[in-house]
Write a protein that holds these residues in place. Structure first.
Motif, PDB file in Angstrom:
ATOM      1  N   ARG A   1      24.908 -10.889  -8.971  1.00 47.66           N
ATOM      2  CA  ARG A   1      25.229  -9.904  -9.993  1.00 47.66           C
ATOM      3  C   ARG A   1      24.340 -10.055 -11.235  1.00 47.66           C
ATOM      4  N   PRO A   2      23.054  -9.866 -11.085  1.00 50.18           N
ATOM      5  CA  PRO A   2      22.141 -10.066 -12.211  1.00 50.18           C
ATOM      6  C   PRO A   2      22.269  -8.973 -13.269  1.00 50.18           C
ATOM      7  N   GLN A   3      21.916  -9.337 -14.488  1.00 47.20           N
ATOM      8  CA  GLN A   3      21.791  -8.354 -15.563  1.00 47.20           C
ATOM      9  C   GLN A   3      20.379  -7.758 -15.593  1.00 47.20           C
ATOM     10  N   LEU A   4      19.448  -8.505 -15.030  1.00 48.53           N
ATOM     11  CA  LEU A   4      18.047  -8.120 -15.057  1.00 48.53           C
ATOM     12  C   LEU A   4      17.413  -8.381 -13.695  1.00 48.53           C
ATOM     13  N   VAL A   5      16.652  -7.410 -13.205  1.00 47.33           N
ATOM     14  CA  VAL A   5      15.862  -7.580 -11.984  1.00 47.33           C
ATOM     15  C   VAL A   5      14.395  -7.528 -12.386  1.00 47.33           C
ATOM     16  N   ILE A   6      13.610  -8.484 -11.863  1.00 45.90           N
ATOM     17  CA  ILE A   6      12.182  -8.534 -12.155  1.00 45.90           C
ATOM     18  C   ILE A   6      11.409  -8.441 -10.863  1.00 45.90           C
ATOM     19  N   GLY A   7      10.534  -7.457 -10.760  1.00 48.44           N
ATOM     20  CA  GLY A   7       9.584  -7.409  -9.659  1.00 48.44           C
ATOM     21  C   GLY A   7       8.356  -8.186 -10.055  1.00 48.44           C
ATOM     22  N   PHE A   8       8.037  -9.239  -9.298  1.00 49.67           N
ATOM     23  CA  PHE A   8       6.943 -10.148  -9.667  1.00 49.67           C
ATOM     24  C   PHE A   8       6.011 -10.265  -8.476  1.00 49.67           C
ATOM     25  N   GLY A   9       4.947  -9.468  -8.495  1.00 45.33           N
ATOM     26  CA  GLY A   9       4.022  -9.479  -7.355  1.00 45.33           C
ATOM     27  C   GLY A   9       3.243  -8.190  -7.284  1.00 45.33           C
ATOM     28  N   GLY A  10       2.885  -7.806  -6.057  1.00 43.13           N
ATOM     29  CA  GLY A  10       2.200  -6.545  -5.822  1.00 43.13           C
ATOM     30  C   GLY A  10       3.196  -5.428  -5.624  1.00 43.13           C
ATOM     31  N   GLY A  11       2.724  -4.328  -5.033  1.00 41.09           N
ATOM     32  CA  GLY A  11       3.569  -3.164  -4.872  1.00 41.09           C
ATOM     33  C   GLY A  11       4.816  -3.406  -4.046  1.00 41.09           C
TER      34      GLY A  11
END
Length: 373
Positions: A85-95
């Motif tokens: 149940r995150p408050q923040l999602v981070i995409g860390f990488g390529g597409g």
């Protein structure tokens, strides 16, 4: 009716942090927002360097993003999100990582499934923050509103587009791309080029986007060869990162055309990395469309440093091959007997082919595959 009279909507991340060292912005921003629980969506390589993000509080990592992510890959990430149940999602990488992050940010708790949101603007909303951190220079996904996932049953890409999937913060730190291998640098650079060139020559082309598209092409023409020759060239890496970002700007309001439609089956059926698939196909579709948009095609070649070339296919194919890209499908494991099936699948991708400046039949797509074999 001129292009200036076409209506167009422009959506951008709320904040864009561009430049060397800007990865540090992520942790600072998260603290300012009072974030205490974060979920990082990454491939295995970037999962091992999440300390660069400087995130506060409890940090969970889903570090199993696949190239060309599919529905099971998305489901695994959604399971982690449901548990933490995150408050923040981070995409860390390529597409791939950034596309999954978009969907992980909007689906949990929404009452919607992936199938419910396929298509334009079907996402109900978003209850958590979204940050995108690009580590390659190719997709421009950090700036866009689309996410693509492969349906393993049909071997087709499902496309979701929503304003709710636009990042609160997009970070483009060219230093993060310094470790990208030479071959990946070349292929992803041509992917950025294809985004710009296809948007520039699209039926939906618009002057508001043309300036980003043409400058993105110029940046690739100026810097891609340098970055391939010397991966530690920081100026070249920065130039490509900006080109990729501009390509991302092109994708929302205009999008790609036949080049991406013809490239997609190479990834879904034969697992050829997306950038490489686009690179192999790019010269063929640029040449195919030249008769419909001759002036813009000439500008594309000029921006790449191949101005004045009479043979569009030879000039653009030679430009890509000079980067060391393998341009023959047969050498990438594509069997000739599969070409007709791929042509049928590509021809069905109307959301892209209908943007193409010239009608393209299934037989013409098959001819492109055969020429590229």
């Amino acid at each position: 009716m001129t292009e200036l009279l076409y209506p167009i909507d422009i959506d951008r991340p709320r904040r864009i942090a561009f430049g060397a060292g800007q990865v540090a912005t992520v942790g600072t921003w998260a603290r300012e927002q009072g974030i205490t629980r974060s979920l990082v969506i990454a491939d295995a390589f970037n999962a091992a360097r999440i300390d660069l993000l400087g995130l506060p509080g409890e940090v969970t990592v889903f570090g199993a993003v696949k190239p060309e992510p599919d529905i099971p890959n998305l489901d695994a990430a959604l399971d982690v999100a449901a548990r933490t149940r995150p408050q923040l999602v981070i995409g860390f990488g390529g597409g791939s990582a950034m596309d999954l992050a978009k969907l992980v940010a909007v689906l949990p708790g929404s009452g919607q499934s992936l199938q419910d949101v396929v298509g334009p603007e079907k996402v109900a909303g978003r209850s958590m923050a979204l940050v995108q951190v690009a580590t390659t220079s190719g997709t421009g996904s950090e700036a866009g509103s689309r996410a693509l996932v492969t349906d393993t049953a049909t071997q087709n890409k499902l496309a979701v587009q929503s304003r709710h999937m636009i990042a609160d913060l997009a970070v483009v730190d060219p230093d993060l791309t310094m470790t990208v291998p030479r071959a990946v640098t070349a292929a992803t650079g041509v992917d950025a080029l294809a985004h710009c060139a296809e948007a520039f020559t699209s039926r939906k082309a618009h002057p508001l986007i043309d300036l980003y598209a043409l400058e993105g092409i110029r940046l690739v023409g100026r810097f891609l060869g340098r970055a391939v020759a010397d991966g530690s060239d920081r100026e070249a890496r920065a130039g490509l990162a900006l080109a990729s970002l501009y390509g991302g700007f092109c994708l929302g309001p205009v999008n790609t055309t036949a080049g991406h439609a013809v490239a997609y089956p190479l990834g879904t059926r034969h697992h050829i990395p997306h950038g490489l698939a686009c690179a192999v196909i790019f010269p063929h579709t640029l040449a195919f469309n030249a008769e419909a948009v001759p002036e813009k095609t000439a500008l594309v070649l000029e921006a790449l440093g191949a101005g004045g070339a009479r043979d569009v296919l030879a000039a653009s194919h030679g430009w890509c091959a000079a980067l060391g890209i393998e341009m023959r499908l047969s050498r990438l494991g594509v069997p000739e007997e599969d070409l007709l099936t791929m042509a049928t699948e590509a021809h069905a991708i109307r959301r892209l082919l209908d943007n193409n400046p010239r009608e393209m039949s299934r037989e013409q797509i098959l001819a492109i595959y055969r020429a590229a074999l």
